[in-house]
Scaffold this motif. Structure first.
Motif, PDB file in Angstrom:
ATOM      1  N   ALA A   1     -52.355  53.169  36.407  1.00  0.00           N
ATOM      2  CA  ALA A   1     -53.755  53.459  36.069  1.00  0.00           C
ATOM      3  C   ALA A   1     -54.699  52.773  37.057  1.00  0.00           C
ATOM      4  N   LEU A   2     -54.408  51.524  37.369  1.00  0.00           N
ATOM      5  CA  LEU A   2     -55.249  50.797  38.326  1.00  0.00           C
ATOM      6  C   LEU A   2     -55.166  51.422  39.718  1.00  0.00           C
ATOM      7  N   MET A   3     -53.977  51.800  40.135  1.00  0.00           N
ATOM      8  CA  MET A   3     -53.828  52.431  41.453  1.00  0.00           C
ATOM      9  C   MET A   3     -54.612  53.732  41.532  1.00  0.00           C
TER      10      MET A   3
ATOM     11  N   ASP B   1     -44.871  54.371  39.669  1.00  0.00           N
ATOM     12  CA  ASP B   1     -44.474  55.781  39.617  1.00  0.00           C
ATOM     13  C   ASP B   1     -45.589  56.621  40.232  1.00  0.00           C
ATOM     14  N   VAL B   2     -45.347  57.154  41.412  1.00  0.00           N
ATOM     15  CA  VAL B   2     -46.354  57.916  42.162  1.00  0.00           C
ATOM     16  C   VAL B   2     -46.787  59.163  41.396  1.00  0.00           C
ATOM     17  N   ALA B   3     -45.873  59.804  40.689  1.00  0.00           N
ATOM     18  CA  ALA B   3     -46.230  60.998  39.918  1.00  0.00           C
ATOM     19  C   ALA B   3     -47.238  60.644  38.824  1.00  0.00           C
ATOM     20  N   ILE B   4     -47.063  59.508  38.186  1.00  0.00           N
ATOM     21  CA  ILE B   4     -48.019  59.069  37.162  1.00  0.00           C
ATOM     22  C   ILE B   4     -49.364  58.750  37.797  1.00  0.00           C
ATOM     23  N   VAL B   5     -49.351  58.107  38.947  1.00  0.00           N
ATOM     24  CA  VAL B   5     -50.599  57.803  39.654  1.00  0.00           C
ATOM     25  C   VAL B   5     -51.358  59.098  39.945  1.00  0.00           C
ATOM     26  N   LYS B   6     -50.661  60.103  40.449  1.00  0.00           N
ATOM     27  CA  LYS B   6     -51.306  61.384  40.777  1.00  0.00           C
ATOM     28  C   LYS B   6     -51.857  62.064  39.532  1.00  0.00           C
ATOM     29  N   ASP B   7     -51.100  62.034  38.433  1.00  0.00           N
ATOM     30  CA  ASP B   7     -51.553  62.642  37.185  1.00  0.00           C
ATOM     31  C   ASP B   7     -52.813  61.934  36.662  1.00  0.00           C
ATOM     32  N   LEU B   8     -52.808  60.613  36.703  1.00  0.00           N
ATOM     33  CA  LEU B   8     -53.978  59.862  36.249  1.00  0.00           C
ATOM     34  C   LEU B   8     -55.179  60.101  37.157  1.00  0.00           C
ATOM     35  N   ALA B   9     -54.944  60.224  38.455  1.00  0.00           N
ATOM     36  CA  ALA B   9     -56.036  60.525  39.394  1.00  0.00           C
ATOM     37  C   ALA B   9     -56.650  61.892  39.075  1.00  0.00           C
TER      38      ALA B   9
END
Length: 182
Positions: free
Chosen positions: A88-90, A167-175
């Protein structure tokens, strides 16, 4: 990680006094960036500053020993906040409006390869760090390098002390979620 929150302290030094024309881009962007961050998925809370009505005040703001007050205005850009996860922070930091403004940091901040720009650590639910704790963690990272006590995105740990790869996929989804809110 449900029983822990991610704390982050950011710190830098300006190349000129806060009220100067050289820092005007930062000053103009700051209010919108704070709102963007506060509306980001996974944001929990942030420390307020002395004299600010809201959010809550998490103790007297202090700065690390490396702070020089070279501008003489007694101020340095720093934040203290809590997040649901590293991802989330990323997403909030490197994407969207904050990510765009972050790329201008070199225009406003004193280059200092030996000083980190932020530190991460886990706090138990129900706990809220204060500025002094944050600075202690920051100085620990600066002196000793990454550990469970004080780490970075590149060298992250989970709350149990195990190395953690975001987890890059989670970062992208949150973005994407954040972009839809903007």
């Amino acid at each position: 990680m449900r029983d822990h929150k991610l704390a982050v302290y950011t710190f830098n030094q300006f190349v000129a006094p806060y009220q100067s024309d050289k820092i005007s881009g930062f000053r103009v962007a700051e209010p919108e960036i704070l709102v963007t961050i506060e509306n980001a998925a996974g944001f929990i809370a942030r420390a307020g500053y002395d004299g600010e009505e809201d959010p809550s005040y998490w103790g007297e703001q202090v700065f690390p020993d490396c702070w020089t007050n070279g501008n003489g205005d007694g101020w340095a850009p720093s934040t203290l906040s809590l997040w649901a996860s590293v991802e989330a922070l990323m997403a909030a930091t490197y994407q969207g409006r904050h990510g765009k403004v972050l790329r201008h940091g070199k225009d406003w901040h004193v280059p200092a390869d030996h000083i980190p720009e932020y530190v991460l650590w886990w706090v138990a639910d129900g706990s809220t760090p204060n500025w002094a704790v944050a600075v202690d963690r920051f100085e620990d990272l600066m002196t000793n390098g990454p550990s469970l006590r004080a780490f970075t995105f590149k060298n992250a740990f989970d709350p149990n002390g195990r190395p953690y790869e975001p987890d890059v996929a989670i970062v992208k989804d949150l973005a994407k979620q954040n972009a839809q809110k903007a």
